[in-house]
Design a protein around this motif. Structure first.
Motif, PDB file in Angstrom:
ATOM      1  N   ILE A  60     -23.860 -17.529  -6.921  1.00 39.93           N
ATOM      2  CA  ILE A  60     -25.117 -16.866  -6.553  1.00 39.93           C
ATOM      3  C   ILE A  60     -25.384 -17.114  -5.077  1.00 39.93           C
ATOM      4  O   ILE A  60     -25.088 -18.177  -4.550  1.00 39.93           O
ATOM      5  CB  ILE A  60     -26.314 -17.309  -7.434  1.00 39.93           C
ATOM      6  CG1 ILE A  60     -26.593 -18.799  -7.333  1.00 39.93           C
ATOM      7  CG2 ILE A  60     -26.088 -16.911  -8.877  1.00 39.93           C
ATOM      8  CD1 ILE A  60     -27.825 -19.243  -8.099  1.00 39.93           C
ATOM      9  N   ASN A  61     -25.926 -16.099  -4.404  1.00 40.47           N
ATOM     10  CA  ASN A  61     -26.203 -16.243  -2.976  1.00 40.47           C
ATOM     11  C   ASN A  61     -27.515 -17.004  -2.776  1.00 40.47           C
ATOM     12  O   ASN A  61     -28.222 -17.350  -3.731  1.00 40.47           O
ATOM     13  CB  ASN A  61     -26.208 -14.886  -2.256  1.00 40.47           C
ATOM     14  CG  ASN A  61     -27.327 -13.975  -2.709  1.00 40.47           C
ATOM     15  OD1 ASN A  61     -28.318 -14.396  -3.292  1.00 40.47           O
ATOM     16  ND2 ASN A  61     -27.172 -12.685  -2.442  1.00 40.47           N
TER      17      ASN A  61
ATOM     18  N   SER B  70     -24.821 -10.689  -4.435  1.00 37.46           N
ATOM     19  CA  SER B  70     -24.518 -11.842  -5.277  1.00 37.46           C
ATOM     20  C   SER B  70     -23.818 -11.369  -6.545  1.00 37.46           C
ATOM     21  O   SER B  70     -24.328 -10.494  -7.242  1.00 37.46           O
ATOM     22  CB  SER B  70     -25.815 -12.564  -5.638  1.00 37.46           C
ATOM     23  OG  SER B  70     -25.556 -13.746  -6.339  1.00 37.46           O
ATOM     24  N   PRO B  71     -22.633 -11.939  -6.857  1.00 40.29           N
ATOM     25  CA  PRO B  71     -21.954 -11.539  -8.088  1.00 40.29           C
ATOM     26  C   PRO B  71     -22.772 -11.857  -9.344  1.00 40.29           C
ATOM     27  O   PRO B  71     -22.681 -11.161 -10.332  1.00 40.29           O
ATOM     28  CB  PRO B  71     -20.656 -12.351  -8.089  1.00 40.29           C
ATOM     29  CG  PRO B  71     -20.533 -12.939  -6.738  1.00 40.29           C
ATOM     30  CD  PRO B  71     -21.878 -12.922  -6.101  1.00 40.29           C
ATOM     31  N   LYS B  72     -23.569 -12.929  -9.259  1.00 40.31           N
ATOM     32  CA  LYS B  72     -24.429 -13.304 -10.386  1.00 40.31           C
ATOM     33  C   LYS B  72     -25.870 -13.354  -9.903  1.00 40.31           C
ATOM     34  O   LYS B  72     -26.146 -13.643  -8.745  1.00 40.31           O
ATOM     35  CB  LYS B  72     -24.034 -14.676 -10.943  1.00 40.31           C
ATOM     36  CG  LYS B  72     -22.697 -14.683 -11.645  1.00 40.31           C
ATOM     37  CD  LYS B  72     -22.444 -16.034 -12.274  1.00 40.31           C
ATOM     38  CE  LYS B  72     -21.120 -16.051 -13.007  1.00 40.31           C
ATOM     39  NZ  LYS B  72     -20.844 -17.375 -13.584  1.00 40.31           N
ATOM     40  N   SER B  73     -26.778 -13.071 -10.816  1.00 44.32           N
ATOM     41  CA  SER B  73     -28.201 -13.105 -10.485  1.00 44.32           C
ATOM     42  C   SER B  73     -28.797 -14.449 -10.895  1.00 44.32           C
ATOM     43  O   SER B  73     -28.162 -15.254 -11.582  1.00 44.32           O
ATOM     44  CB  SER B  73     -28.927 -11.977 -11.211  1.00 44.32           C
ATOM     45  OG  SER B  73     -28.978 -12.253 -12.605  1.00 44.32           O
ATOM     46  N   CYS B  74     -30.021 -14.655 -10.520  1.00 47.56           N
ATOM     47  CA  CYS B  74     -30.782 -15.831 -10.924  1.00 47.56           C
ATOM     48  C   CYS B  74     -30.825 -15.922 -12.447  1.00 47.56           C
ATOM     49  O   CYS B  74     -30.612 -16.979 -13.036  1.00 47.56           O
ATOM     50  CB  CYS B  74     -32.188 -15.712 -10.343  1.00 47.56           C
ATOM     51  SG  CYS B  74     -33.363 -16.954 -10.879  1.00 47.56           S
TER      52      CYS B  74
END
Length: 169
Positions: free
Chosen positions: A111-112, A71-75
């Motif tokens: 985000i995934n 995921s390029p961005k996290s939670c």
């Protein structure tokens, strides 16, 4: 010492519920639906003379789920972005103001599903914890501060949601 947070222009409660609804839609949209054999009679009949066969063997893994792409961005990135979006909403908010674009496109698009589920779990816990406080029951602006504090709290994590906050990194 804690300090009071200024009230936000748009209810963070609405943001939390919108995020939870969006996340629930994404989380419940699964391709792994349980399959039921077709029936020609339209009813399901159980033969009472058949004895089910039980075993003590270890269950076999029948499906293999590939690892999600990174995921390029996290939670935590998504939460930080959403808080920035909430701060940027003008007061009063014009009806044409694209706040949804900021939240959903800018913050959540990259985000995934693993990070979505972490965010969903944390948001659900925070909404439940804050909604039970007198400030939220009375509809005061302090309720918005509760959402912001608990969603953004990492060190230490909110006492009501430590597992969810620690998972959302």
């Amino acid at each position: 010492m804690t300090r009071a947070h200024p009230p936000l222009h748009l209810s963070v409660r609405a943001l939390a519920w919108a995020a939870a609804a969006a996340l629930a839609g994404a989380a419940c949209n699964s391709d792994d639906r349980e399959q039921f054999p077709g029936s020609t009679s339209g009813t399901t009949e159980v033969d009472p003379t058949v004895v089910p066969e039980f075993t003590t063997a270890e269950p076999m893994e029948t499906t293999m789920v590939p690892e999600p792409p990174p995921s390029p961005k996290s939670c935590r990135d998504a939460i930080g972005c959403a808080l920035q979006c909430a701060i940027m909403i003008p007061d009063p908010t014009p009806p044409e103001y694209p706040w949804q674009e900021c939240f959903f496109t800018n913050c959540l698009e990259e985000i995934n599903y693993v990070e979505w589920l972490k965010l969903f779990d944390l948001t659900e816990c925070v909404v439940e914890a804050c909604s039970a406080t007198p400030a939220c029951m009375n509809g005061t602006d302090e309720c918005n501060g509760c959402y912001i504090q608990k969603l953004g709290g990492t060190n230490p994590p909110p006492p009501e949601c430590p597992d969810q906050a620690n998972a959302c990194k």
